[in-house]
Design a protein around this motif. Sequence first.
Motif, short mmCIF file in Angstrom:
data_model
loop_
_atom_site.label_atom_id
_atom_site.label_comp_id
_atom_site.label_asym_id
_atom_site.label_seq_id
_atom_site.Cartn_x
_atom_site.Cartn_y
_atom_site.Cartn_z
N GLU A 27 -11.83 -8.13 9.44
CA GLU A 27 -11.96 -9.60 8.99
C GLU A 27 -13.05 -9.61 8.07
O GLU A 27 -13.35 -10.42 6.86
CB GLU A 27 -11.82 -10.62 9.89
CG GLU A 27 -10.59 -10.57 10.56
CD GLU A 27 -9.45 -11.64 9.87
OE1 GLU A 27 -10.09 -12.20 8.80
OE2 GLU A 27 -8.30 -11.75 10.20
N ARG A 232 -9.25 -16.03 1.31
CA ARG A 232 -8.58 -16.21 2.45
C ARG A 232 -7.54 -17.25 2.13
O ARG A 232 -7.35 -17.79 1.05
CB ARG A 232 -9.49 -17.07 3.55
CG ARG A 232 -10.52 -16.25 4.28
CD ARG A 232 -11.31 -17.11 5.21
NE ARG A 232 -12.03 -16.26 5.82
CZ ARG A 232 -11.79 -15.86 7.20
NH1 ARG A 232 -10.65 -16.30 7.58
NH2 ARG A 232 -12.91 -15.12 7.87
N LYS A 234 -4.16 -16.78 1.43
CA LYS A 234 -3.10 -16.45 0.54
C LYS A 234 -2.22 -15.48 1.22
O LYS A 234 -2.75 -14.58 1.78
CB LYS A 234 -3.76 -15.81 -0.82
CG LYS A 234 -4.38 -17.00 -1.57
CD LYS A 234 -5.03 -16.38 -2.72
CE LYS A 234 -5.56 -17.22 -3.61
NZ LYS A 234 -4.82 -18.30 -4.17
N GLN A 235 -0.61 -15.80 1.24
CA GLN A 235 0.08 -14.94 1.89
C GLN A 235 0.56 -13.39 1.31
O GLN A 235 0.90 -12.73 2.10
CB GLN A 235 1.31 -15.57 2.18
CG GLN A 235 1.33 -17.13 2.80
CD GLN A 235 2.64 -17.81 3.23
OE1 GLN A 235 3.69 -17.35 2.52
NE2 GLN A 235 2.68 -18.65 4.13
N ARG A 239 -5.77 -9.24 0.40
CA ARG A 239 -6.55 -9.20 1.96
C ARG A 239 -5.57 -9.47 2.89
O ARG A 239 -5.44 -8.93 3.85
CB ARG A 239 -7.39 -10.52 1.50
CG ARG A 239 -8.07 -10.89 2.83
CD ARG A 239 -8.40 -12.41 3.00
NE ARG A 239 -9.13 -12.65 4.26
CZ ARG A 239 -10.42 -12.80 4.53
NH1 ARG A 239 -11.26 -12.55 3.36
NH2 ARG A 239 -10.80 -13.01 5.71
N SER A 240 -4.50 -10.28 2.55
CA SER A 240 -3.59 -10.55 3.68
C SER A 240 -2.58 -9.11 4.32
O SER A 240 -2.37 -8.80 5.03
CB SER A 240 -2.48 -11.63 3.16
OG SER A 240 -1.59 -11.16 2.04
N LYS A 241 -2.58 -8.47 2.97
CA LYS A 241 -1.64 -7.07 3.41
C LYS A 241 -2.63 -6.11 4.11
O LYS A 241 -2.10 -5.60 5.12
CB LYS A 241 -1.30 -6.27 2.02
CG LYS A 241 -0.13 -7.37 1.24
CD LYS A 241 0.14 -6.66 0.00
CE LYS A 241 1.14 -7.75 -0.87
NZ LYS A 241 1.26 -7.09 -2.21
#
Length: 415
Positions: A27, A232, A234-235, A239-241
């Motif tokens: 993170e 941060r 965003k689906q 970053r989310s993946k």
Amino acid sequence: MRCKLIALVMMIYGSIAVAADEQAVAENYADLAHAVFEDALITAQQLQTATDTLLASPSEQSLQAAKAAWKQARVPYQQSEVFRFGNSVVDDWEGQLNAWPLDEGLIDYVASDYSFELGNEGAQLNIISRTEVNMGGEVIDMSTLTPELLASLNELAGSEANVATGYHAVEFLLWGQDLNGTNAGAGGRSYTDYMTADACTGGNCDRRSDYLRAVTQLLVDDLVYMVNEWARGKQDNYRSKLLASDGQEVLDIMLFGMGSLALGELAGERLKVSLEANSPEDEHDCFSDNTHNSHFYNAQGIFNVYMGSYTRVNGEQVSGPSIADLVTAKSPETAASVKAAFELTAQRLQIMVDRAESSETAMKYDQMIAEGNTEGNKIIRDSILALVAETRAIEDAARVINVSNLQPDTAGHEF
């Protein structure tokens, strides 16, 4: 039985704690990436403002201000390159921003005897002087210089030396060619290359202004894209993946990126190649003589990821759980030796910076690589040796936290 149960619970709890730590490190890695790319965007926007001022009111003062803004923009961007290796979203994208070396005759006027890649059909194209070009039977309309058009001209006719966009295209448009070889001096472009009517030098000042305006806009647009990929909340962004994957997998990416930038890219492509060839054409920031700073901030970016900390351009500190924390928990001795390796690299590159910026006897990078320059060659060789040792230390850190078979990219170099 009760003792065995307690032992089992402790074992399970311990594995969960390790996993949680790895996830926290991942993170923070994403937070660092977002911060450094956001700073690259902020400083690119400041560069755009400075170039707009130059184009509106060409003068020696406005040209120098644009050059200073370009150098400032390099500080965060060079620290971002550690995110290239292992993160395809960055590596596939970065060529449009930082490809080098380039055959500058593709873009604008050059000296008649300038060196370029043999067989490169676009090496003397001079986009600024043309409104259309016939390349391999295809007619390209270049009457309006837009960000999209310039992006399409990268690697024209299949040559990687045909670089139409990015920091180095902007650098060339601000400094012009460095015709000093391995002697002192950077590019000598005059602000009058952006004047109008009879005051215009170099010809095609209006087209040159259009080119500079379009290429800086593309730089900003590209950085907006990458900031969003690491943001941060965003689906469906990168970053989310990335953070949906196993924490150990992210550690693999982090360590591979650190080792590959240190070894194959910085020690190899950026230092070793130019030293062995004694060639300013292989210098990273060859028009501005800013190469020493680019190398320094590349190394700083590697250290940032290891320590989980980054100092933003406004002085704000972004920090959190790090690989250094994981290594220290497992082996304080290894952590100490890894930190010492990073400190040695920083010391060696600081020597390069100090020598390049000495007020009395400055020796820029293109002078250091000159054949027969014993002092300059040694500064570079010592930096290469420190980066090789740093890579070995990164591999030691990887083994301690159970990242095996790291194999940093060597870019085909032997050390």
